[in-house]
Scaffold this active site. Structure first.
Site, PDB file in Angstrom:
ATOM      1  CD  GLN A  66      38.402  43.086  48.566  1.00 57.18           C
ATOM      2  OE1 GLN A  66      37.352  42.524  49.037  1.00 57.18           O
ATOM      3  NE2 GLN A  66      39.151  43.023  47.732  1.00 57.18           N
ATOM      4  CG  HIS A  98      39.235  42.418  52.516  1.00 56.49           C
ATOM      5  ND1 HIS A  98      40.573  42.853  52.270  1.00 56.49           N
ATOM      6  CD2 HIS A  98      39.081  41.258  51.517  1.00 56.49           C
ATOM      7  CE1 HIS A  98      40.831  42.270  51.125  1.00 56.49           C
ATOM      8  NE2 HIS A  98      40.383  41.223  50.810  1.00 56.49           N
ATOM      9  N   GLY A 121      34.275  36.809  46.164  1.00 59.62           N
ATOM     10  CA  GLY A 121      34.121  37.678  47.269  1.00 59.62           C
ATOM     11  C   GLY A 121      34.619  39.258  47.209  1.00 59.62           C
ATOM     12  CG  HIS A 180      40.074  36.319  51.523  1.00 57.66           C
ATOM     13  ND1 HIS A 180      41.209  36.114  51.048  1.00 57.66           N
ATOM     14  CD2 HIS A 180      39.737  37.570  51.117  1.00 57.66           C
ATOM     15  CE1 HIS A 180      41.857  36.985  50.164  1.00 57.66           C
ATOM     16  NE2 HIS A 180      40.794  38.013  50.175  1.00 57.66           N
ATOM     17  CD  GLU A 181      35.993  38.801  50.095  1.00 56.94           C
ATOM     18  OE1 GLU A 181      36.266  40.129  50.460  1.00 56.94           O
ATOM     19  OE2 GLU A 181      36.515  38.041  49.338  1.00 56.94           O
ATOM     20  CB  CYS A 230      43.142  39.118  47.514  1.00 51.06           C
ATOM     21  SG  CYS A 230      42.369  40.572  48.215  1.00 51.06           S
ATOM     22  CG  LEU A 231      38.459  40.487  43.425  1.00 51.78           C
ATOM     23  CD1 LEU A 231      37.305  41.214  43.422  1.00 51.78           C
ATOM     24  CD2 LEU A 231      39.058  40.198  41.963  1.00 51.78           C
TER      25      LEU A 231
END
Length: 171
Positions: free
Chosen positions: A54, A141, A49, A137-138, A95-96
């Site tokens: 991000q 963000h 994701g 989660h996304e 997480c990226l």
């Protein structure tokens, strides 16, 4: 297509609350390029994701693909999520934007998603398990929240200090 730079915690830009995409923006061909670039960046990272926030694009846009073979790409434009249960699930999240760290986070295990697809067409879906976690989660963000915000201040500061040290060594 192009790979985009993924912002890393504690970059303050990750705390920006994303704005909804307007009807005009939905018609702009640049949006399709942004979506394609986000998928390429997410798959390359590799991740399941990626929120527009991000990659320093502060619009309510998310790309997700929780399949093993990259065959189920989902685009979420102006997404809204509603928990469908009081039952919570604890799952290890990464997480990226917080590379190399994985921690348990508790979230509702079943959610309803309302969003627009990449062509601006509305859709809804019921998600559970990994997809439900990924969506939540996304969407965090897009609201300027990171999974580390669910951790104790001690753990969050430890992660922040390790990443700051890595950034100093690289930069």
């Amino acid at each position: 297509m192009a790979l985009l730079e993924i912002l890393e915690f504690p970059d303050a830009r990750l705390r920006t609350v994303a704005k909804p995409l307007t009807a005009e923006e939905l018609k702009d061909p640049a949006l399709q390029t942004q979506i394609d670039n986000m998928f390429e960046t997410m798959y390359q990272a590799p991740g399941i994701g990626l929120a527009a926030s991000q990659v320093n694009y502060h619009k309510r846009l998310v790309v997700i693909d929780v399949s093993e073979d990259k065959s189920e790409p989902l685009v979420l434009i102006n997404p809204e999520v509603t928990p469908l249960t009081d039952e919570l699930e604890s799952m290890q999240e990464g997480c990226l934007s917080v590379p190399g760290f994985y921690e348990e986070v508790v979230r509702p295990e079943r959610v309803k998603l309302k969003a627009l697809d990449r062509h601006g067409k509305p859709y809804e879906l019921i998600a559970e398990g990994l997809l439900a976690v990924c969506i939540q989660h996304e969407l965090d963000h897009l609201n300027g929240k990171l999974f580390v915000d669910y951790l104790s201040p001690l753990k969050r500061n430890r992660i922040r200090k390790k990443l700051e040290k890595q950034h100093r060594q690289v930069g």
